[in-house]
Write a protein that holds these residues in place. Structure first.
Motif, short mmCIF file in Angstrom:
data_model
loop_
_atom_site.label_atom_id
_atom_site.label_comp_id
_atom_site.label_asym_id
_atom_site.label_seq_id
_atom_site.Cartn_x
_atom_site.Cartn_y
_atom_site.Cartn_z
N ARG A 23 0.82 -1.22 0.00
CA ARG A 23 0.00 0.00 0.00
C ARG A 23 0.85 1.27 0.00
O ARG A 23 0.51 2.26 -0.63
CB ARG A 23 -0.92 -0.01 1.22
CG ARG A 23 -2.01 -1.07 1.17
CD ARG A 23 -2.89 -0.96 2.40
NE ARG A 23 -3.96 -1.97 2.39
CZ ARG A 23 -4.87 -2.07 3.35
NH1 ARG A 23 -4.85 -1.24 4.40
NH2 ARG A 23 -5.81 -3.01 3.25
N GLU A 24 1.92 1.21 0.75
CA GLU A 24 2.77 2.39 0.88
C GLU A 24 3.97 2.34 -0.06
O GLU A 24 4.84 3.21 0.00
CB GLU A 24 3.25 2.53 2.32
CG GLU A 24 2.10 2.72 3.31
CD GLU A 24 2.60 2.84 4.74
OE1 GLU A 24 3.84 2.75 4.95
OE2 GLU A 24 1.77 3.00 5.64
N GLY A 25 4.02 1.36 -0.91
CA GLY A 25 5.12 1.23 -1.85
C GLY A 25 6.35 0.63 -1.20
O GLY A 25 6.27 -0.10 -0.19
N ILE A 26 7.48 0.91 -1.76
CA ILE A 26 8.74 0.32 -1.31
C ILE A 26 9.71 1.44 -0.90
O ILE A 26 9.55 2.59 -1.31
CB ILE A 26 9.39 -0.53 -2.41
CG1 ILE A 26 9.55 0.27 -3.71
CG2 ILE A 26 8.56 -1.79 -2.67
CD1 ILE A 26 10.20 -0.49 -4.85
N ALA A 27 10.70 1.07 -0.09
CA ALA A 27 11.74 2.00 0.33
C ALA A 27 13.04 1.58 -0.32
O ALA A 27 13.47 0.43 -0.20
CB ALA A 27 11.88 2.01 1.85
N VAL A 28 13.66 2.51 -1.05
CA VAL A 28 14.89 2.18 -1.78
C VAL A 28 16.05 3.04 -1.29
O VAL A 28 15.87 4.18 -0.85
CB VAL A 28 14.69 2.37 -3.30
CG1 VAL A 28 13.60 1.46 -3.82
CG2 VAL A 28 14.38 3.83 -3.63
N ASP A 29 17.24 2.48 -1.37
CA ASP A 29 18.46 3.18 -1.00
C ASP A 29 19.36 3.22 -2.23
O ASP A 29 19.86 2.18 -2.66
CB ASP A 29 19.15 2.48 0.16
CG ASP A 29 20.40 3.19 0.62
OD1 ASP A 29 20.80 4.20 -0.01
OD2 ASP A 29 21.01 2.74 1.61
N PRO A 30 19.56 4.41 -2.82
CA PRO A 30 20.39 4.49 -4.04
C PRO A 30 21.81 3.98 -3.84
O PRO A 30 22.46 3.59 -4.82
CB PRO A 30 20.40 5.99 -4.35
CG PRO A 30 19.14 6.51 -3.73
CD PRO A 30 18.97 5.70 -2.47
N ALA A 31 22.30 3.91 -2.63
CA ALA A 31 23.65 3.41 -2.39
C ALA A 31 23.71 1.89 -2.33
O ALA A 31 24.80 1.31 -2.38
CB ALA A 31 24.18 4.00 -1.08
N LYS A 32 22.56 1.25 -2.24
CA LYS A 32 22.52 -0.21 -2.06
C LYS A 32 21.81 -0.97 -3.19
O LYS A 32 21.99 -2.18 -3.31
CB LYS A 32 21.82 -0.55 -0.74
CG LYS A 32 22.45 0.10 0.49
CD LYS A 32 23.85 -0.40 0.74
CE LYS A 32 24.41 0.21 2.03
NZ LYS A 32 25.81 -0.25 2.30
N TRP A 33 21.00 -0.26 -3.96
CA TRP A 33 20.18 -0.99 -4.91
C TRP A 33 21.02 -1.67 -6.00
O TRP A 33 22.13 -1.28 -6.34
CB TRP A 33 19.09 -0.10 -5.50
CG TRP A 33 19.55 1.11 -6.31
CD1 TRP A 33 20.70 1.28 -6.98
CD2 TRP A 33 18.81 2.31 -6.48
NE1 TRP A 33 20.75 2.49 -7.59
CE2 TRP A 33 19.60 3.15 -7.31
CE3 TRP A 33 17.56 2.77 -6.04
CZ2 TRP A 33 19.18 4.43 -7.70
CZ3 TRP A 33 17.14 4.04 -6.44
CH2 TRP A 33 17.94 4.86 -7.25
N ALA A 34 20.42 -2.73 -6.58
CA ALA A 34 21.07 -3.52 -7.64
C ALA A 34 20.01 -4.42 -8.29
O ALA A 34 18.97 -4.70 -7.68
CB ALA A 34 22.20 -4.39 -7.10
N THR A 35 20.26 -4.82 -9.51
CA THR A 35 19.31 -5.70 -10.20
C THR A 35 20.03 -6.88 -10.82
O THR A 35 21.19 -6.79 -11.23
CB THR A 35 18.53 -4.94 -11.30
OG1 THR A 35 17.60 -5.84 -11.94
CG2 THR A 35 19.48 -4.43 -12.39
N GLY A 36 19.32 -8.01 -10.88
CA GLY A 36 19.82 -9.18 -11.58
C GLY A 36 19.40 -9.18 -13.04
O GLY A 36 18.60 -8.34 -13.48
N TYR A 37 19.94 -10.10 -13.80
CA TYR A 37 19.58 -10.27 -15.21
C TYR A 37 18.26 -11.05 -15.31
O TYR A 37 17.84 -11.73 -14.37
CB TYR A 37 20.68 -11.01 -15.96
CG TYR A 37 21.89 -10.17 -16.28
CD1 TYR A 37 22.15 -9.76 -17.58
CD2 TYR A 37 22.78 -9.79 -15.28
CE1 TYR A 37 23.26 -8.99 -17.90
CE2 TYR A 37 23.90 -9.02 -15.59
CZ TYR A 37 24.13 -8.62 -16.89
OH TYR A 37 25.23 -7.86 -17.19
N TRP A 38 17.64 -10.95 -16.48
CA TRP A 38 16.45 -11.77 -16.73
C TRP A 38 16.86 -13.23 -16.81
O TRP A 38 17.83 -13.59 -17.48
CB TRP A 38 15.78 -11.37 -18.04
CG TRP A 38 15.16 -10.01 -18.07
CD1 TRP A 38 15.57 -8.93 -18.80
CD2 TRP A 38 14.00 -9.58 -17.35
NE1 TRP A 38 14.75 -7.85 -18.57
CE2 TRP A 38 13.77 -8.22 -17.69
CE3 TRP A 38 13.13 -10.19 -16.46
CZ2 TRP A 38 12.72 -7.48 -17.17
CZ3 TRP A 38 12.08 -9.45 -15.92
CH2 TRP A 38 11.88 -8.12 -16.28
#
Length: 231
Positions: A205-220
């Motif tokens: 409901r309130e969405g997500i909390a992100v930290d630009p210093a920690k975020w990362a993504t995996g490949y498909w």
């Protein structure tokens, strides 16, 4: 004396007659042997070819071997020409556009929510390739894409048939209370090699909390994998 001479003459005449008969008999045998004629030659036994029978058979065997070798070589050539690229034909599948797939986000595990999972489902009527990793932009204040994690890259491209899904794990933060987190209710995703930009609603409901210093993504990938997608 006369009587002895007469007997000697008679014996001589008898011996001469016996010898004549023996010579006549020998002469008859020789004539019979000569009349049989010479034995057939090897050339006659071989036929019109003029080659010995055994040599003719060997030549025929060599000709058959040559014919077999020619057929074997022709078969190899045909197989080589008939061979093509195998596999699932991923090279022929175009890159997925945002119109080809439906992208959604869900939490992974419970609180603190440090990761989400993106799902891209092929909703088109054709195959397409999900290339690389999702290019995610969470915040207007941070226009750069979320960086990828190299160890999560699959060995082969992800090719989706109609209706098939693919997944990408995304790290939001470390879950610490003292982190510099920012709230996100929706974000954008661009597909590499494709066109368009998808707007994705954040889970909760309130969405997500992100930290630009920690975020990362995996490949498909076709499915999340332990180890490669743990980050």
């Amino acid at each position: 004396m006369r009587t002895f001479r007469h007997r000697t003459a008679a014996l001589t005449a008898a011996s001469t007659a016996v010898l004549a008969l023996a010579l006549t008999a020998c002469g008859g045998d020789g004539a019979a042997t000569k009349s049989a004629g010479p034995a057939p030659s090897d050339s006659a036994a071989a036929g019109d070819s003029g080659r010995p029978a055994e040599q003719a058979d060997t030549s025929q065997g060599n000709d058959a071997a040559k014919d077999g070798a020619t057929a074997h070589t022709t078969g190899k050539t045909g197989a080589a020409k008939g061979s093509g690229t195998g596999g699932n034909g991923s090279g022929a599948a175009p890159a997925c556009n945002t119109k080809d797939v439906a992208i959604s986000a869900a939490y992974q595990d419970g609180p603190p929510y440090t990761h989400i999972v993106l799902t891209a489902k092929n909703t088109s009527g054709h195959r397409c390739t999900l290339k690389g990793y999702p290019e995610i932009q969470f915040l207007e204040s941070h226009r750069e894409n979320v960086p990828p994690v190299a160890k999560s890259k699959p060995q082969l491209p992800v090719v989706l048939n109609p209706g098939d899904p693919a997944y990408a794990l995304v790290k939001l933060s470390d879950g610490g209370v003292d982190e510099n987190n920012e709230p996100v209710t929706d974000f954008s995703v661009t597909l590499q090699g494709g066109s368009g930009q998808a707007a994705v609603k954040a889970p909760g409901r309130e969405g997500i909390a992100v930290d630009p210093a920690k975020w990362a993504t995996g490949y498909w990938t076709y499915e999340l994998r332990n180890g490669a997608d743990d980050f």
